[in-house]
Design a protein around this motif. Sequence first.
Motif, PDB file in Angstrom:
ATOM      1  N   ARG A 288     -15.194  -1.411  -7.999  1.00  0.00           N
ATOM      2  CA  ARG A 288     -14.194  -2.230  -8.685  1.00  0.00           C
ATOM      3  C   ARG A 288     -13.068  -1.355  -9.236  1.00  0.00           C
ATOM      4  O   ARG A 288     -11.893  -1.741  -9.222  1.00  0.00           O
TER       5      ARG A 288
ATOM      6  N   ALA B 249     -10.674  -0.455  -6.516  1.00  0.00           N
ATOM      7  CA  ALA B 249      -9.870  -1.582  -6.029  1.00  0.00           C
ATOM      8  C   ALA B 249      -8.726  -1.933  -6.975  1.00  0.00           C
ATOM      9  O   ALA B 249      -7.891  -2.787  -6.641  1.00  0.00           O
ATOM     10  N   MET B 250      -8.681  -1.289  -8.129  1.00  0.00           N
ATOM     11  CA  MET B 250      -7.648  -1.627  -9.105  1.00  0.00           C
ATOM     12  C   MET B 250      -6.299  -1.011  -8.706  1.00  0.00           C
ATOM     13  O   MET B 250      -6.240   0.072  -8.114  1.00  0.00           O
ATOM     14  N   ARG B 251      -5.244  -1.706  -9.054  1.00  0.00           N
ATOM     15  CA  ARG B 251      -3.899  -1.263  -8.708  1.00  0.00           C
ATOM     16  C   ARG B 251      -3.596   0.070  -9.395  1.00  0.00           C
ATOM     17  O   ARG B 251      -3.861   0.244 -10.583  1.00  0.00           O
ATOM     18  N   GLY B 252      -3.077   1.016  -8.636  1.00  0.00           N
ATOM     19  CA  GLY B 252      -2.688   2.305  -9.180  1.00  0.00           C
ATOM     20  C   GLY B 252      -3.794   3.344  -9.211  1.00  0.00           C
ATOM     21  O   GLY B 252      -3.562   4.472  -9.645  1.00  0.00           O
ATOM     22  N   PHE B 253      -4.992   2.966  -8.739  1.00  0.00           N
ATOM     23  CA  PHE B 253      -6.098   3.933  -8.758  1.00  0.00           C
ATOM     24  C   PHE B 253      -5.822   5.060  -7.762  1.00  0.00           C
ATOM     25  O   PHE B 253      -5.414   4.820  -6.628  1.00  0.00           O
ATOM     26  N   ASP B 254      -6.017   6.297  -8.178  1.00  0.00           N
ATOM     27  CA  ASP B 254      -5.748   7.475  -7.365  1.00  0.00           C
ATOM     28  C   ASP B 254      -7.032   8.292  -7.258  1.00  0.00           C
ATOM     29  O   ASP B 254      -7.543   8.790  -8.264  1.00  0.00           O
TER      30      ASP B 254
ATOM     31  N   GLU C 191     -10.942  -1.923 -16.871  1.00  0.00           N
ATOM     32  CA  GLU C 191      -9.496  -1.739 -16.785  1.00  0.00           C
ATOM     33  C   GLU C 191      -9.165  -0.249 -16.686  1.00  0.00           C
ATOM     34  O   GLU C 191     -10.002   0.601 -16.987  1.00  0.00           O
TER      35      GLU C 191
END
Length: 509
Positions: A391, A394-399, A481
Amino acid sequence: MDTPQTILIRPSSIRAAINLFAIFVAMYFSELASFSLSIDEEVAAFRTDSSIWIAQGRWGAYLIERFLIPNPVMPFLAPAIFGVGCVAAYLLVMDAIDKHQLSIAEYACFAIFCAFPTWFFIVEFYSNIAAVGIGMAASALAIWLINKIGIPAAGSRFLVAVAAGGFAISIYQSFAPAILVLGIAVGVLQARAGIERSLSKDLIRVGALVGGSAIFYAVGNAIFKSFTSKRSEYFESLFQPGFFFQHPVVVTGRVLEAMGGALGLDSGTYGVILWAVPLLLILGGWTLFKESSRTTLLLLAAALVCLFIPFGVHVLAAGIMPVRSLVGLPIAVWLFVYLAVTSSNAGISIVSAILLGVVIFQIQVIQNYRQASSYLVDKHDTLLAAAIYDRLAAMRGFDTKRTYALTVFGGRPFATNYPRPPSSTVGYSFFEWDGGNAWRIAYYMKLLGYSNLNGPTEQQVDQTIVRLSTMPVWPAPGSLEIEDGIALIRLGETPSSANRQALARVANR
């Protein structure tokens, strides 16, 4: 009388060692064949500075980890070394009482010596168990040395015994009472066998050995602690000698309760009642009383004292010590079982052999309960770690190339119908311990390969604690988050102690 060289090369000793290790493998097969991590081992696996053992006064454990087993968190080898230590200790004890050809009864009693259930509470920690096996062998060597009258240079031999005993204590302080129990047990068995020795002198010699070993340990402890400023708050908090004088009735009640639990009189300690153990204790005591041709009451009193000695430290710790500290108890129980099973009364020996079979079966039940619980919680934690990381990824901006600090609110308990002994970590999830510990969870996930997670600083905890306290609980949407390079996850409703402290700090600003 045998020389030290003779006992090492005697073919019967080699065969006996192989047979005894086979018994150990049978008793610990599930432990040897698996690799279930316990709480604290997620930290030990990444440890590069073993001086934490010095902070706990265990400088022998430090030496072993520093120079022999740099990373003791490993499958098979760590518990196998413990087994080798138990085998060596048993052979030394048998030689001290002039038993060079082991009977079936003596082989069977080894199952109690090496696998009485109190051992399971320390065997669950890979980071401890190899060193404890070495300490067990060193303890038996010390007792063997002071009992081999025919070996020349008694003075130097005693000094070597003191060094061996002191080193055992430096591995685990509970070996101090264990050496005393072992020495008394050997003296009792020698007197029962009619070996021409003075029991009172033997007991004095054992007392001198324990005292000398304690001094050797204390000197080494002072030397090693002079090289580090680290302290162990947990270790120091255990000892509260003044509490006994303030509340003697409370402490006495706690000690008696601990004795009852450790001897299997209730199911709270192991998950099952070891009802055959007290019967074997009674039969062993009766055998000693009836068979002793001299100093009967002294022998029986010495044997009974062995059952209480392992709980002596409880008196100094407000009556509360972890079960794993009872290193001397398996030796004390073994003494009574050995007396009962080898009784000259055929009826007692037969009944005792049956009861011993029952105890061994119950020990296997306990071991398998623990193994089942460990297996299931391992599956739970592995799947939960994967779900959290999936999860997160899959979050936006994860690097994936960036390292994220992990802050956690609450814990996620693992529910199981298998026993979870209160003094053990078996069956407890990395995601629930300490009410949800971010550093433990991060270390555990890094062990599984999720390498871009780390524990948080206090500032990062305070920065996110208010938001964490208002998030929904996992696995609800929004329970995880990413905020300013920090991964936030709320695992439970109830805040941990660290969460409450963070909320208090923020409220006071």
